[in-house]
Structure formats: structure tokens, C-alpha cells
Design a protein around this motif. Structure first.
Motif, PDB file in Angstrom:
ATOM      1  N   PRO A 222      -4.579   6.740  -4.343  1.00  0.00           N
ATOM      2  CA  PRO A 222      -4.325   6.837  -5.785  1.00  0.00           C
ATOM      3  C   PRO A 222      -4.595   8.222  -6.350  1.00  0.00           C
ATOM      4  N   ARG A 223      -5.579   8.939  -5.783  1.00  0.00           N
ATOM      5  CA  ARG A 223      -5.862  10.279  -6.295  1.00  0.00           C
ATOM      6  C   ARG A 223      -4.699  11.223  -6.011  1.00  0.00           C
ATOM      7  N   VAL A 224      -4.183  11.173  -4.818  1.00  0.00           N
ATOM      8  CA  VAL A 224      -3.051  12.035  -4.482  1.00  0.00           C
ATOM      9  C   VAL A 224      -1.846  11.699  -5.342  1.00  0.00           C
ATOM     10  N   ARG A 225      -1.561  10.419  -5.481  1.00  0.00           N
ATOM     11  CA  ARG A 225      -0.381  10.016  -6.243  1.00  0.00           C
ATOM     12  C   ARG A 225      -0.546  10.260  -7.737  1.00  0.00           C
ATOM     13  N   GLY A 226      -1.790  10.340  -8.190  1.00  0.00           N
ATOM     14  CA  GLY A 226      -2.027  10.667  -9.592  1.00  0.00           C
ATOM     15  C   GLY A 226      -1.792  12.124  -9.917  1.00  0.00           C
ATOM     16  N   LYS A 227      -1.813  12.993  -8.916  1.00  0.00           N
ATOM     17  CA  LYS A 227      -1.550  14.432  -9.068  1.00  0.00           C
ATOM     18  C   LYS A 227      -2.407  15.082 -10.161  1.00  0.00           C
ATOM     19  N   GLY A 228      -3.684  14.710 -10.186  1.00  0.00           N
ATOM     20  CA  GLY A 228      -4.577  15.224 -11.206  1.00  0.00           C
ATOM     21  C   GLY A 228      -4.702  16.737 -11.199  1.00  0.00           C
ATOM     22  N   VAL A 229      -4.835  17.347 -10.031  1.00  0.00           N
ATOM     23  CA  VAL A 229      -4.986  18.802  -9.941  1.00  0.00           C
ATOM     24  C   VAL A 229      -3.732  19.494 -10.456  1.00  0.00           C
TER      25      VAL A 229
ATOM     26  N   LEU B 169      -6.702   3.396   0.372  1.00  0.00           N
ATOM     27  CA  LEU B 169      -6.234   2.976  -0.938  1.00  0.00           C
ATOM     28  C   LEU B 169      -7.359   2.963  -1.972  1.00  0.00           C
ATOM     29  N   GLN B 170      -8.619   2.922  -1.516  1.00  0.00           N
ATOM     30  CA  GLN B 170      -9.741   2.870  -2.439  1.00  0.00           C
ATOM     31  C   GLN B 170      -9.930   4.179  -3.212  1.00  0.00           C
ATOM     32  N   LYS B 171      -9.558   5.305  -2.610  1.00  0.00           N
ATOM     33  CA  LYS B 171      -9.775   6.578  -3.281  1.00  0.00           C
ATOM     34  C   LYS B 171      -8.647   7.584  -3.030  1.00  0.00           C
TER      35      LYS B 171
ATOM     36  N   GLU C  57      -5.971  -1.855   8.224  1.00  0.00           N
ATOM     37  CA  GLU C  57      -7.349  -1.846   7.705  1.00  0.00           C
ATOM     38  C   GLU C  57      -7.726  -0.466   7.178  1.00  0.00           C
ATOM     39  N   ASN C  58      -7.324   0.574   7.874  1.00  0.00           N
ATOM     40  CA  ASN C  58      -7.634   1.933   7.438  1.00  0.00           C
ATOM     41  C   ASN C  58      -6.831   2.315   6.194  1.00  0.00           C
ATOM     42  N   LEU C  59      -5.609   1.831   6.089  1.00  0.00           N
ATOM     43  CA  LEU C  59      -4.830   2.050   4.866  1.00  0.00           C
ATOM     44  C   LEU C  59      -5.524   1.404   3.665  1.00  0.00           C
TER      45      LEU C  59
ATOM     46  N   ILE D 202       0.833  -1.211   0.000  1.00  0.00           N
ATOM     47  CA  ILE D 202       0.000   0.000   0.000  1.00  0.00           C
ATOM     48  C   ILE D 202       0.864   1.256   0.000  1.00  0.00           C
ATOM     49  N   LEU D 203       1.866   1.268   0.863  1.00  0.00           N
ATOM     50  CA  LEU D 203       2.697   2.464   0.995  1.00  0.00           C
ATOM     51  C   LEU D 203       3.751   2.567  -0.095  1.00  0.00           C
ATOM     52  N   MET D 204       4.052   1.431  -0.745  1.00  0.00           N
ATOM     53  CA  MET D 204       5.087   1.364  -1.781  1.00  0.00           C
ATOM     54  C   MET D 204       6.462   1.677  -1.194  1.00  0.00           C
ATOM     55  N   ILE D 205       6.730   1.063  -0.051  1.00  0.00           N
ATOM     56  CA  ILE D 205       8.015   1.275   0.603  1.00  0.00           C
ATOM     57  C   ILE D 205       8.974   0.143   0.246  1.00  0.00           C
TER      58      ILE D 205
END
Length: 245
Positions: free
Chosen positions: A227-234, A222-224, A216-218, A14-17
Motif C-alpha cells: 500500500p505504501r508503494v501504491r500510495g506514491k507518498g514520496v 500487503l501489511q505495509k 503467505e509472503n504477499l 493482493i496483486l490487483m490483477i
């Protein structure tokens, strides 16, 4: 029910560490330490974490620990007068004068002398005991999600506690253990000099009982959100030319 190996894999995925999540336990009886833990090598506690994030099992006690500050924090050895007085840290140029350094040292939490015999440190995936603390050394973005996961369902403001000294032993290990709280650290002189902790890496530690909830919270983040933050859409829509360059 997740195993330690499952938890470690989910944290990494999840964290990609790249580095392994670390499990830590304070030990009252040394005969409980498994034989496959290296308790012979002379090293600092931050170096034990460095080795464990790469797959090794290490045991730190009064005989092999070479950092007087962490030895005192864990109640393994008395704090040397040169550290208590601030003389050592001021001579290293870490603080303006002895008084400032001494004030930092006087506020450091420490375990009672002799309460524990040592500290077992291992990759979480290979953990063979119930840990007291889980530690992750990685980039701030990774640790940000861990911190958010810790308050995902309750909402809160996290209060991180640090003297910018003893980042691994006190900030990331002892504070989560003693205060039962998530604590993050920017690192310190010792761990950045004595390990390969990169300039862009920091640390976070949290009590083991929070591990299941955080994972569990991670999963939900991860559902929204992640990926949105890492996609840097804005950013990409606002500054397309910079994204293409």
C-alpha cells in the motif's frame, strides 16, 4: 489450509490483477486428462495460456500444438532444422544472422523427447490436479511483488533466464519446472503476435511448491510495503503540482 480457489483469489486480490493465475502440469499418461479439457483445437502453447487466463481448460499435445518451438521444448516433436539452424528466426528479422539465432536455439532447455505426452493448462481456481508450475501474465508491478515474495524471508538476488524467444513455453513454464526456480520474462515475438498480451504486460512462472510461501509472503507485504508503494507518498510530496495536474 487454502484450496486452489483460495490461492487464486488471494493472488488476484493482493496483486490487483485482472487475468486469472494459471496452473500447468506435464502429463505422462493421456488417459489422466479430464474430459473437460479442450485437446482438439489447433493452437500454440502461448494461446493455451491466453485461453486459461480467461477461464478455459486446455490440453496441448503433439497432435494439436502448432508451434514447432514449444513442441520441441516439451519433447513432443523434434526441433525442425530451419529453427535449429537459425534460418527461420533470422528470416523473420529477429536476429542479425543465422548464427546468432542458432546460438539462442542451442541454449534452449528442452524436455527429453517423449518423456511427457502433453501439457494441461487451467485457471488455478479450477485446478483438478497438482500443478507443476504457476504462471501469471500481468503488469510488471504485479509481477515485481511475486518475485519479492519469493525471496521475502531468505533474501537473495533473482537471476532471470531468457533468450527473448519462447517466453511462455521455456521462460515461464519449462525453466521453473526443470530448474525449480522463479523465472520472469519480458515476452517474445511469438506470444505478442499470437495472443492479446498487452504491451505493458509480462510473465512470471514459479514451481507449484512455492505457491503457499509466495501467497503467505504477499499477505505480509500487503501489511505495509504494497500500500505504501501504491500510495506514491514520496512522489506526491515531492512533485505535488504534477500530482494535481
Amino acid at each position: 489450509m487454502y484450496t486452489y480457489q483460495d490461492y487464486a483469489k488471494r493472488l488476484q486480490d493482493i496483486l490487483m490483477i485482472q487475468s486469472l493465475p494459471i496452473a500447468v502440469r506435464f502429463v505422462k499418461q493421456e488417459d489422466a486428462v479430464p474430459k473437460d479439457y479442450d485437446g482438439q483445437s489447433k493452437l500454440r502453447y502461448c494461446q493455451a495460456l491466453y485461453r486459461s487466463r480467461r477461464g478455459e481448460k486446455v490440453y496441448v499435445n503433439a497432435e494439436n500444438i502448432v508451434c514447432p518451438a514449444s513442441a520441441a521444448a516439451f519433447g513432443l516433436k523434434p526441433l525442425p532444422e530451419k529453427l535449429a539452424s537459425g534460418e527461420m528466426m533470422s528470416s523473420l528479422g529477429l536476429f542479425y544472422n543465422k548464427e546468432a539465432a542458432a546460438r539462442v536455439m542451442s541454449q534452449m532447455p528442452r524436455l527429453p523427447m517423449g518423456e511427457y505426452k502433453g501439457v494441461m493448462v487451467t485457471p488455478l481456481a479450477e485446478c483438478d490436479f497438482e500443478p507443476h508450475v504457476i504462471i501469471i501474465e500481468s503488469q510488471p508491478e504485479h509481477l515485481m511483488w511475486v518475485a519479492l515474495a519469493s525471496i521475502f524471508k531468505i533474501g537473495d538476488r533473482l537471476q532471470f533466464d531468457s533468450g527473448i524467444f519462447q517466453a511462455t513455453c521455456v521462460d515461464s513454464t519449462l525453466t521453473p519446472f526443470v530448474k525449480n526456480k522463479v523465472n520472469s520474462s519480458l515476452g517474445c515475438y511469438g506470444c505478442r503476435e499470437a495472443t492479446d498480451l498487452e504491451d505493458g504486460e509480462c510473465l512470471i512462472g514459479f514451481p507449484y511448491p512455492k505457491l503457499q510461501e509466495i501467497v503467505e509472503n504477499l499477505e505480509m507485504l500487503l501489511q505495509k510495503a504494497i500500500p505504501r508503494v501504491r500510495g506514491k507518498g514520496v512522489f506526491k510530496s515531492t512533485f505535488p503540482a504534477q500530482c494535481d495536474s
